[in-house]
Design a protein around this motif. Sequence first.
Motif: not given
Length: 252
Positions: A4-18
């Motif tokens: 789900h692309g928007h979930i990844e974009l959201t986690t990228n925005f908050y800086g928590i993807t990793d």
Amino acid sequence: MGHHGHIELTTNFYGITDLASKSVFNFIAAFGFIAIAVLSLLSTNNVKFRSMLGAVIIVVSVIPLLALFSSAMWIDSLGGFPAIGSGQGVIKYMALLAIGIVLVAPQLSSNTQKWISVVPVIIVLLWIGGMKFTLLEAKGIEDLVVSSPFMSWMYSIWDVQTTSNLIGIYDLVAVALLVIAMFNHRFMLPAILMSGAVFVTTQSFLFSWDAALNESSILSTGGHFLIKDLWYVINLFVIWHLTKDRQNVELN
């Protein structure tokens, strides 16, 4: 399940993807929606669950909405239109947020609740309706329109861009009618029917557009995008309910 692309974009925005895998973030999102579903069922028979339901809805909707401040959600070359599949999908959480606010704050006046419910409808019809005049959006909806038993005939009369322009004009007329109806209730029924037709037609794509479904996660990313329009149908029901209540009060 699935990407789900928007979930990844959201986690990228908050800086928590990793901090965790994609499946973990998918699970967190799924848990939020399952909690909403369970609380929705409970609140139908017990009013005390409604404020809790509203609070969870607000949290689930605000998290992706804040990510709209990310440049990845917008198309700069088109002057700031929401990006197809991410920005457009996230903007739809405005409708969910409105539902949550109305549930959490039932003490608000009916007129305030109506404006809270109608603003997301106006925004999405204005923004996405405006995009219909761009070639990018015209091409983006082509597969959907071709698949539709209600709309495919349009391509036999007009080309892809003209068809998209006409759909955009319809959306903008619906916006104008909604705004007028907020000040003159005589226009409310046609405004709701005209706006509702947009969202109901979108739901029909779930059955006519093969790409809306897949074997691994039932709904594809496109299917997720389409089904979110049900939130707008709820907004319209709330607006109609509040309008009828006010008319009954005025008559009495």
